[in-house]
Design an enzyme around this catalytic site. Sequence first.
Site, mmCIF file in Angstrom:
data_model
loop_
_atom_site.group_PDB
_atom_site.id
_atom_site.type_symbol
_atom_site.label_atom_id
_atom_site.label_comp_id
_atom_site.label_asym_id
_atom_site.label_seq_id
_atom_site.Cartn_x
_atom_site.Cartn_y
_atom_site.Cartn_z
ATOM 1 N N THR A 157 4.962 -3.512 7.632
ATOM 2 C CA THR A 157 6.235 -2.907 7.273
ATOM 3 C C THR A 157 7.184 -2.944 8.461
ATOM 4 O OG1 THR A 157 7.336 -0.839 6.653
ATOM 5 C CG2 THR A 157 5.279 -0.640 7.849
ATOM 6 N N LYS A 186 0.716 1.852 10.645
ATOM 7 C CA LYS A 186 0.845 0.405 10.466
ATOM 8 C C LYS A 186 0.891 -0.315 11.817
ATOM 9 C CE LYS A 186 1.237 -0.445 5.937
ATOM 10 N NZ LYS A 186 0.566 -1.530 5.200
ATOM 11 N N LEU A 207 -8.019 2.229 -7.366
ATOM 12 C CA LEU A 207 -7.234 2.699 -8.518
ATOM 13 C C LEU A 207 -6.731 4.125 -8.357
ATOM 14 C CD1 LEU A 207 -9.202 1.153 -11.535
ATOM 15 C CD2 LEU A 207 -7.230 0.226 -10.307
ATOM 16 N N TYR A 255 3.498 7.153 8.806
ATOM 17 C CA TYR A 255 3.233 5.913 8.075
ATOM 18 C C TYR A 255 3.462 4.706 8.972
ATOM 19 C CZ TYR A 255 4.329 1.945 5.045
ATOM 20 O OH TYR A 255 4.394 0.697 4.483
ATOM 21 N N VAL A 299 3.134 -4.772 -5.111
ATOM 22 C CA VAL A 299 3.233 -6.046 -4.407
ATOM 23 C C VAL A 299 1.925 -6.821 -4.503
ATOM 24 C CG1 VAL A 299 3.650 -7.145 -2.184
ATOM 25 C CG2 VAL A 299 4.994 -5.144 -2.843
#
Length: 341
Positions: A132, A160, A49, A156, A28
């Site tokens: 999210t 968030k 990365l 997760y 995204v």
Amino acid sequence: MSGRDERDRPTGAGADLKLLVTGGAGYVGSIVAQHLIAAGNDVVVLDNLARGHRAAVPDGAELLVADLLDPEALEAAMDRGFDAVLHFAALSLVGESGTHPERYFRTNVGGTLNLLEAMRAAEVPSLVFSSTAAVYGAPAEVPIAETTPTIPTNTYGQSKVAVDWLIGDFCQAHGLGAVSLRYFNVAGASGGLGEDHDPETHLIPNVLRAALGSNPFVEIYGTDYPTPDGTAIRDYIHVDDLAEAHALALAAAEAGRHRIFNLGNGAGFSVREVIDAAREVTGAEIHAREAPRRQGDPPVLVASSDLIRAELGWEPRRPGLQEMVADAWAFARAHPDGYSG
């Protein structure tokens, strides 16, 4: 310190802004960065990365290989003097978050705290956060509105929610202008950029791997849900529509205010509908294997986008499932082994 005068700070998005995109080597983030460059902005991508791809960084963006857990690297990056930050850098595998919660709180929450402190020190006024709809857990009613209680069912989602709280407090205490966008499944591809995760947990790329022959079949987890075809229904949004929402969110950032918007297609598609669409688009048979439900998977998860439509004028221009699958298929055929190929 950037020494930027308060009167010189931009009040909205547009061309000629200097923007930092964290996680801009991911799916995204890279496509949003590409949209921002096309609009005439100066974009710098910051990514470690570890899970992103150097090849995904769009043409015209400068890449800084750095980690949000390195405060000195963040300070050096911020000294360049940015107008705003778009924050995508995060860990996002639900299963991994349960087995390694420490990674998710350290990276998602701790990394964001480092970013916010570096932004404050450099007087960067605006933030758009890629959140999210997993923060809502398994809500009793759908479509999910922004007023739905945040009761995440995995680490997760919990990380968030914690980041959203943190951002809200920074807005109130330090005058940051921020917008969080909450969405479920992003699909499609854009401008030669697409989805390449390892491991791949998303349905559409896994279905397309089966179409390519890379996977022998795709698994359907649960066929006895109280839905029209018995399979779970999920929200999908085209990545280009998502990118346009981020540009609108950047323009809507207001000093001292944290705004939250859900993004969704308003209807959702079932697992079988996704597989059937892929069969039609690809012309492949695509073998599907039925498997038991996964624990905690609710029958339907769809986010409402009524608020962002009303307040920011956002409209999804590519809501069709076949268009999303077709764009993802074009990327999959061009990159059968992902960016590494």
